[in-house]
Design an enzyme around this catalytic site. Structure first.
Site, PDB file in Angstrom:
ATOM      1  CB  SER A  63      -0.963   0.035   1.274  1.00 62.68           C
ATOM      2  OG  SER A  63      -1.922  -1.023   0.997  1.00 62.68           O
ATOM      3  CE  LYS A  66      -3.706   0.534  -1.180  1.00 67.04           C
ATOM      4  NZ  LYS A  66      -4.434   0.277   0.118  1.00 67.04           N
ATOM      5  CE1 TYR A 189      -3.990  -1.659  -5.039  1.00 66.89           C
ATOM      6  CE2 TYR A 189      -4.811  -3.625  -4.687  1.00 66.89           C
ATOM      7  CZ  TYR A 189      -4.114  -2.651  -4.136  1.00 66.89           C
ATOM      8  OH  TYR A 189      -4.113  -2.277  -2.587  1.00 66.89           O
ATOM      9  CE1 TYR A 241      -4.924   2.135   3.881  1.00 67.86           C
ATOM     10  CE2 TYR A 241      -3.629   0.871   5.386  1.00 67.86           C
ATOM     11  CZ  TYR A 241      -4.040   1.416   4.480  1.00 67.86           C
ATOM     12  OH  TYR A 241      -3.274   0.953   3.276  1.00 67.86           O
ATOM     13  CB  VAL A 259       0.095  -5.995   4.174  1.00 65.13           C
ATOM     14  CG1 VAL A 259      -1.144  -5.469   4.828  1.00 65.13           C
ATOM     15  CG2 VAL A 259       0.014  -6.281   2.582  1.00 65.13           C
TER      16      VAL A 259
HETATM   17  N1  GLN Z   1      -1.603  -5.946  -1.851  1.00 62.05           N
HETATM   18  C1  GLN Z   1      -2.418  -5.658  -0.662  1.00 62.05           C
HETATM   19  C2  GLN Z   1      -3.950  -5.509  -0.735  1.00 62.05           C
HETATM   20  O1  GLN Z   1      -4.400  -4.816  -1.783  1.00 62.05           O
HETATM   21  C3  GLN Z   1      -2.002  -4.156  -0.134  1.00 62.05           C
HETATM   22  C4  GLN Z   1      -2.516  -3.635   1.285  1.00 62.05           C
HETATM   23  C5  GLN Z   1      -1.802  -2.893   2.134  1.00 62.05           C
HETATM   24  O2  GLN Z   1      -0.679  -2.981   2.086  1.00 62.05           O
HETATM   25  N2  GLN Z   1      -2.494  -2.461   3.127  1.00 62.05           N
HETATM   26  O3  GLN Z   1      -4.558  -6.062   0.020  1.00 62.05           O
END
Ligand code: GLN
Length: 413
Positions: A63, A66, A189, A241, A259
């Site tokens: 993430s 993003k 994505y 978040y 993550v």
């Molecule tokens: N690839 C993970 C997902 O889309 C990324 C989520 C994250 O890093 N919070 O669920």
């Protein structure tokens, strides 16, 4: 002789290394197999100096990609067009929440729904999957200052377990927010998430946001000024978040987690920071990363909203010599610094009646800083004093006063 900065960074790692709470992300084998002991930390200044300690091997962006893809979309389409697809309000939801506004728009580009919609804006509707991925990886590589690549194993196994992201993409497609095939949307994505970086890459990328879009090591403008500001704003309010409020109160550094265990922080005008440690808390944020950032914020006095004044005083010295007052300015002159200069100038004029303003030590003026200082000088002159400028580096580019007259200059002091 070497810099003491790595020593201080190592102290931060030492403070968190025994923390063993949390679990490595286990939804795909490639992440589940990560050594939970890995731990790295890096900082990069907006002047392009980087320092790193601990683990320097690559891991996937997840993430953390993003805010950067959002910045790319903003540069490609502009804020209004991007806002028509994705909002900028913090949702307070978990990253993978199936949450859309009534019109189908995701609340912000930091949650997965928003990130998938943003990913689909890149290269426009109708783009092939390959071209879209290529554009994103090329952009990330310019941000890092080296060629990055997608970890195909991670991208592949992400796809095998992407039910929730497929659900989001189909919802977005049903509202017309995603125009291309929803399956392809998830493919691009997950590739965006599977780009591999090191902590140094991340610190440089974060520092690029901190310097308004200029990559501080290569000197290349990679993100437009407005796009960098908007991406950083949304990162500050929604990057963490459902932990965003606690993060801002405890750490106070606009941040984004992923993550795989990466975490970046951006201090505008100052620093990019990155940590890596794979054990996560229930919000999907690295436990030791969180602790490292909190410790750094406290020990290095980095909280963005702290009252600590790190501003360099605008007036360096005031010297009376040969019947004239020489006022030497320094540093970066913005509104607050200009106000301070203006109040100092008020105190020192019109006696003695000859004032020389030395701006040779000024790093630069922003527009309002230059306007305020010039306007104050014009008013001093109006009171009957002589005012001249010593500006060997041409820091004041526009020598015209607001009344159409021009500033007097001296060639030496
Ligand atoms: N690839 C993970 C997902 O889309 C990324 C989520 C994250 O890093 N919070 O669920």
């Amino acid at each position: 002789m070497c810099s003491p900065i790595p020593h201080y960074l190592t102290r931060i790692l030492d403070a968190v290394k025994d923390e063993d709470e949390g679990d490595v992300a286990d939804y795909i084998p490639a992440l589940a197999e990560t050594d939970p002991a890995r731990l790295g930390l890096a900082v990069c200044t907006t002047t392009g100096r980087c320092y790193a300690v601990g683990d320097s091997d690559p891991f996937s962006l997840q993430s953390i990609s993003k805010p950067f893809t959002y910045a790319l979309a903003l540069d490609e389409w502009g804020f209004d067009a991007v806002s028509a697809a994705v909002g900028v309000e913090p949702s307070g939801d978990a990253f993978n929440e199936l949450s859309l506004e009534e019109d189908g728009r995701p609340m912000n580009p930091m949650i997965n729904a928003g990130a998938i919609a943003i990913n689909q804006l890149i290269n426009g509707a109708g783009s092939s999957v390959e071209e879209r991925i290529d554009k994103i990886v090329t952009f990330f590589s310019r941000l890092a200052g080296r060629a990055l690549r997608v970890n195909k194993d991670i991208a592949g196994s992400e796809l095998d377990t992407a039910d929730r992201n497929f659900a989001l993409a189909h919802m977005l497609h049903s509202f017309g927010i995603v125009e291309d095939d929803p399956h392809d949307a998830v493919v691009t994505y997950v590739h965006q998430c599977a780009v591999e970086v090191t902590v140094v890459d991340l610190a440089v990328m974060a520092a690029t946001l901190a310097s308004g879009g200029i990559q501080p090591v290569t000197g290349e403008r990679v993100i437009g000024r407005d796009a960098a500001r908007i991406a950083l704003s949304v990162m500050a309010t929604a990057g963490m978040y459902d932990f965003a409020g606690r993060w801002m109160t405890q750490v106070g550094i606009p941040a984004k987690s992923g993550v795989s265990g990466g975490l970046i922080g951006t201090l505008p005008g100052r620093l990019g920071i990155a940590s890596f440690s794979p054990r996560l808390d229930p919000t999907g944020t690295s436990v030791r990363g969180r602790k490292a950032f909190a410790t750094m914020s406290k020990q290095f006095d980095l909280h963005l909203l702290t009252g600590t004044n790190y501003r360099v005083p605008g007036v360096r010295s005031i010297v009376e010599r040969d019947g004239q007052t020489i006022i030497t300015l320094q540093g970066w002159v913005n509104f607050t610094v200009a106000e301070e200069i203006s109040s100092t100038l008020l105190r020192y004029t019109p006696t003695p009646s000859r004032v020389v303003l030395d701006v040779s030590r000024v790093t630069g003026f922003n527009t309002i800083g230059r306007q305020v200082v010039k306007e104050q000088l014009r008013r001093i002159r109006e009171e009957g004093a002589t005012v001249s400028l010593y500006d060997p580096e041409d820091r004041i580019t526009d020598m015209e006063y607001s009344d159409g007259t021009h500033m007097d200059e001296v060639d030496e002091l």
